[in-house]
Write a protein that holds these residues in place. Structure first.
Motif, PDB file in Angstrom:
ATOM      1  N   LEU A   1       0.582  -1.230  -0.123  1.00 17.27           N
ATOM      2  CA  LEU A   1      -0.072  -0.142   0.059  1.00 17.27           C
ATOM      3  C   LEU A   1       0.803   1.347   0.020  1.00 17.27           C
ATOM      4  CD1 LEU A   1      -3.014   0.687   0.055  1.00 17.27           C
ATOM      5  CD2 LEU A   1      -2.842   0.638   2.551  1.00 17.27           C
ATOM      6  N   ASP A   2       1.851   1.233   0.838  1.00 16.57           N
ATOM      7  CA  ASP A   2       2.797   2.443   0.705  1.00 16.57           C
ATOM      8  C   ASP A   2       3.646   2.422  -0.428  1.00 16.57           C
ATOM      9  OD1 ASP A   2       2.255   2.778   3.441  1.00 16.57           O
ATOM     10  OD2 ASP A   2       4.000   1.842   4.392  1.00 16.57           O
ATOM     11  N   ALA A   3       4.102   1.452  -0.988  1.00 15.49           N
ATOM     12  CA  ALA A   3       4.817   1.572  -2.391  1.00 15.49           C
ATOM     13  C   ALA A   3       3.599   2.032  -3.350  1.00 15.49           C
ATOM     14  CB  ALA A   3       5.194   0.166  -2.808  1.00 15.49           C
ATOM     15  N   ALA A   4       2.227   1.592  -3.420  1.00 15.35           N
ATOM     16  CA  ALA A   4       1.647   2.034  -4.457  1.00 15.35           C
ATOM     17  C   ALA A   4       1.051   3.621  -4.148  1.00 15.35           C
ATOM     18  CB  ALA A   4       0.276   1.188  -4.268  1.00 15.35           C
TER      19      ALA A   4
ATOM     20  N   ARG B   1      -8.592   4.890  -4.207  1.00 17.46           N
ATOM     21  CA  ARG B   1      -9.533   3.637  -3.819  1.00 17.46           C
ATOM     22  C   ARG B   1      -8.565   2.411  -3.929  1.00 17.46           C
ATOM     23  NH1 ARG B   1     -12.520   3.409  -8.541  1.00 17.46           N
ATOM     24  NH2 ARG B   1     -11.172   4.760  -9.339  1.00 17.46           N
ATOM     25  N   VAL B   2      -8.964   1.626  -2.823  1.00 21.13           N
ATOM     26  CA  VAL B   2      -8.026   0.462  -2.730  1.00 21.13           C
ATOM     27  C   VAL B   2      -9.215  -0.711  -2.806  1.00 21.13           C
ATOM     28  CG1 VAL B   2      -6.511  -0.837  -1.367  1.00 21.13           C
ATOM     29  CG2 VAL B   2      -6.422   1.620  -1.432  1.00 21.13           C
ATOM     30  N   SER B   3      -8.602  -1.843  -3.574  1.00 17.54           N
ATOM     31  CA  SER B   3      -9.362  -3.103  -3.560  1.00 17.54           C
ATOM     32  C   SER B   3      -8.583  -4.311  -3.425  1.00 17.54           C
ATOM     33  CB  SER B   3      -9.896  -3.484  -4.720  1.00 17.54           C
ATOM     34  OG  SER B   3      -9.160  -3.296  -6.015  1.00 17.54           O
ATOM     35  N   THR B   4      -8.813  -5.294  -3.001  1.00 18.83           N
ATOM     36  CA  THR B   4      -8.022  -6.619  -2.637  1.00 18.83           C
ATOM     37  C   THR B   4      -8.946  -7.758  -2.651  1.00 18.83           C
ATOM     38  OG1 THR B   4      -6.537  -7.368  -0.919  1.00 18.83           O
ATOM     39  CG2 THR B   4      -8.719  -6.728   0.033  1.00 18.83           C
ATOM     40  N   ARG B   5      -8.513  -8.885  -2.178  1.00 17.49           N
ATOM     41  CA  ARG B   5      -9.153 -10.055  -2.520  1.00 17.49           C
ATOM     42  C   ARG B   5     -10.390 -10.325  -1.244  1.00 17.49           C
ATOM     43  NH1 ARG B   5      -6.428 -15.549   0.089  1.00 17.49           N
ATOM     44  NH2 ARG B   5      -6.052 -14.520   2.044  1.00 17.49           N
ATOM     45  N   PRO B   6     -11.300 -10.798  -1.681  1.00 17.97           N
ATOM     46  CA  PRO B   6     -12.801 -11.190  -0.823  1.00 17.97           C
ATOM     47  C   PRO B   6     -12.067 -11.306   0.766  1.00 17.97           C
ATOM     48  CG  PRO B   6     -13.247 -11.925  -2.897  1.00 17.97           C
ATOM     49  CD  PRO B   6     -11.741 -11.535  -2.949  1.00 17.97           C
ATOM     50  N   GLU B   7     -11.195 -12.233   0.698  1.00 22.58           N
ATOM     51  CA  GLU B   7     -10.684 -12.910   2.070  1.00 22.58           C
ATOM     52  C   GLU B   7     -10.062 -11.744   3.151  1.00 22.58           C
ATOM     53  OE1 GLU B   7     -10.235 -14.021  -0.774  1.00 22.58           O
ATOM     54  OE2 GLU B   7     -10.771 -16.317  -0.609  1.00 22.58           O
ATOM     55  N   ASP B   8      -9.515 -10.751   2.347  1.00 21.56           N
ATOM     56  CA  ASP B   8      -8.853  -9.757   3.104  1.00 21.56           C
ATOM     57  C   ASP B   8      -9.388  -8.404   3.242  1.00 21.56           C
ATOM     58  OD1 ASP B   8      -6.608 -11.430   3.314  1.00 21.56           O
ATOM     59  OD2 ASP B   8      -5.529 -10.580   1.609  1.00 21.56           O
ATOM     60  N   MET B   9     -10.776  -8.306   3.013  1.00 19.30           N
ATOM     61  CA  MET B   9     -11.521  -7.147   3.054  1.00 19.30           C
ATOM     62  C   MET B   9     -11.406  -6.458   4.376  1.00 19.30           C
ATOM     63  SD  MET B   9     -12.586  -6.114  -0.031  1.00 19.30           S
ATOM     64  CE  MET B   9     -13.931  -5.090   0.243  1.00 19.30           C
ATOM     65  N   ASP B  10     -11.652  -7.126   5.392  1.00 21.37           N
ATOM     66  CA  ASP B  10     -11.799  -6.871   6.798  1.00 21.37           C
ATOM     67  C   ASP B  10     -10.398  -6.262   7.106  1.00 21.37           C
ATOM     68  OD1 ASP B  10     -14.317  -7.335   7.165  1.00 21.37           O
ATOM     69  OD2 ASP B  10     -14.125  -9.412   8.161  1.00 21.37           O
ATOM     70  N   LEU B  11      -9.276  -6.934   6.751  1.00 25.04           N
ATOM     71  CA  LEU B  11      -7.877  -6.857   7.258  1.00 25.04           C
ATOM     72  C   LEU B  11      -7.640  -5.163   6.328  1.00 25.04           C
ATOM     73  CD1 LEU B  11      -4.995  -7.225   8.160  1.00 25.04           C
ATOM     74  CD2 LEU B  11      -4.519  -8.425   5.809  1.00 25.04           C
TER      75      LEU B  11
ATOM     76  N   ILE C   1      -6.469  -1.659   8.145  1.00 24.98           N
ATOM     77  CA  ILE C   1      -5.231  -0.940   7.679  1.00 24.98           C
ATOM     78  C   ILE C   1      -5.738   0.348   7.392  1.00 24.98           C
ATOM     79  CG2 ILE C   1      -3.310  -0.864   6.047  1.00 24.98           C
ATOM     80  CD1 ILE C   1      -3.399  -4.229   6.307  1.00 24.98           C
ATOM     81  N   LEU C   2      -6.717   0.509   6.327  1.00 27.30           N
ATOM     82  CA  LEU C   2      -6.861   1.992   5.815  1.00 27.30           C
ATOM     83  C   LEU C   2      -7.088   2.963   6.853  1.00 27.30           C
ATOM     84  CD1 LEU C   2      -8.745   1.002   2.608  1.00 27.30           C
ATOM     85  CD2 LEU C   2      -6.205   1.603   2.866  1.00 27.30           C
TER      86      LEU C   2
ATOM     87  N   TYR D   1      -7.288   7.490   1.532  1.00 26.02           N
ATOM     88  CA  TYR D   1      -7.489   6.136   1.056  1.00 26.02           C
ATOM     89  C   TYR D   1      -9.001   5.544   1.550  1.00 26.02           C
ATOM     90  CZ  TYR D   1      -2.307   5.717   0.293  1.00 26.02           C
ATOM     91  OH  TYR D   1      -1.227   5.771  -0.051  1.00 26.02           O
ATOM     92  N   GLU D   2      -9.696   4.985   0.482  1.00 27.48           N
ATOM     93  CA  GLU D   2     -10.853   4.398   0.810  1.00 27.48           C
ATOM     94  C   GLU D   2     -10.804   2.957   0.240  1.00 27.48           C
ATOM     95  OE1 GLU D   2     -13.851   5.998  -2.656  1.00 27.48           O
ATOM     96  OE2 GLU D   2     -13.392   7.754  -0.911  1.00 27.48           O
ATOM     97  N   LEU D   3     -11.914   2.117   0.932  1.00 27.88           N
ATOM     98  CA  LEU D   3     -12.038   0.759   0.470  1.00 27.88           C
ATOM     99  C   LEU D   3     -12.703   0.864  -0.641  1.00 27.88           C
ATOM    100  CD1 LEU D   3     -11.341  -2.211   1.033  1.00 27.88           C
ATOM    101  CD2 LEU D   3     -13.601  -2.131   2.454  1.00 27.88           C
ATOM    102  N   ASP D   4     -12.389   0.114  -2.057  1.00 23.85           N
ATOM    103  CA  ASP D   4     -13.149   0.137  -3.237  1.00 23.85           C
ATOM    104  C   ASP D   4     -14.037  -0.901  -3.366  1.00 23.85           C
ATOM    105  OD1 ASP D   4     -13.747   1.499  -5.367  1.00 23.85           O
ATOM    106  OD2 ASP D   4     -12.395   0.339  -6.733  1.00 23.85           O
ATOM    107  N   GLY D   5     -13.478  -2.151  -3.028  1.00 25.65           N
ATOM    108  CA  GLY D   5     -14.182  -3.434  -3.083  1.00 25.65           C
ATOM    109  C   GLY D   5     -13.161  -4.728  -3.350  1.00 25.65           C
TER     110      GLY D   5
END
Length: 194
Positions: A109-112, A123-133, A137-138, A144-148
């Motif tokens: 995330l820092d590198a991006a 906007r940041v997205s990740t795999r479904p299993e890591d959405m809570d994580l 973090i955000l 930064y906001e969770l995008d899906g």
């Protein structure tokens, strides 16, 4: 000289001439037979050499074909084994312990984030299993906001509408880069090549 003597002389000359012609004919016949036998031997030897060459060609073609087939089978077996290794690696990455996963996601995330202007909303997205994580973090990141969800084995995809930049820092993309850059070395280690 009597007529009988003349007839007898002519007959003797004729018999001698016949004997001479028969002898010459026999010699010629024997010569023709020898020449025919020699030609037959030559034809037979030539045919045998051609058959041997054809056998050698056929054997060489079959050996080359068998070698090519064996090489293709070895290459296919190697591809399959490399695919299995990669799949196992992806599985291992996908099941990293939570603490290690969180540390890696923060680094990615820092590198991006360094690719964007400070004013951009990301906007940041990740795999479904890591959405809570990712959501937890955000909380530590402003702008930064969770995008899906994103179909990957982990990591993040960061985007901004303001700059139309998209950074794919997923484990998948990083693994792909490392895999491609090191495939020769990976293959050498797996197959113990020098």
């Amino acid at each position: 000289m009597s007529l009988d003597t003349v007839v007898e002389d002519i007959r003797e000359e004729a018999d001698a001439r016949v004997a001479e012609i028969e002898s010459a004919a026999e010699e010629r016949a024997e010569e023709i037979i020898r020449e025919a036998e020699a030609e037959a031997d030559s034809i037979r030897e030539s045919a045998e050499r051609e058959v041997e060459r054809e056998i050698d060609r056929e054997r060489d073609q079959r050996i080359a074909s068998a070698n090519l087939e064996a090489k293709q089978e070895r290459l296919e077996a190697r591809r399959e084994l490399l695919a299995e290794v990669r799949e196992a690696l992806e599985e291992r990455i996908a099941t990293l312990p939570d603490e290690e996963r969180e540390e890696l996601v923060r680094e990615l995330l820092d590198a991006a984030g360094s690719e964007f202007d400070d004013a951009a909303t990301l906007r940041v997205s990740t795999r479904p299993e890591d959405m809570d994580l990712l959501e937890s973090i955000l909380e530590d990141y402003d702008g930064y906001e969770l995008d899906g969800e994103h179909d990957c084995i982990g990591g993040v995809v960061v985007e901004s509408d303001e700059t139309r930049v998209r950074v794919n820092n997923t484990f998948d993309s990083l693994l792909e880069d490392v895999w491609e850059d090191n495939l020769k070395e990976i293959s050498a280690r797996i197959f113990e090549e020098k």
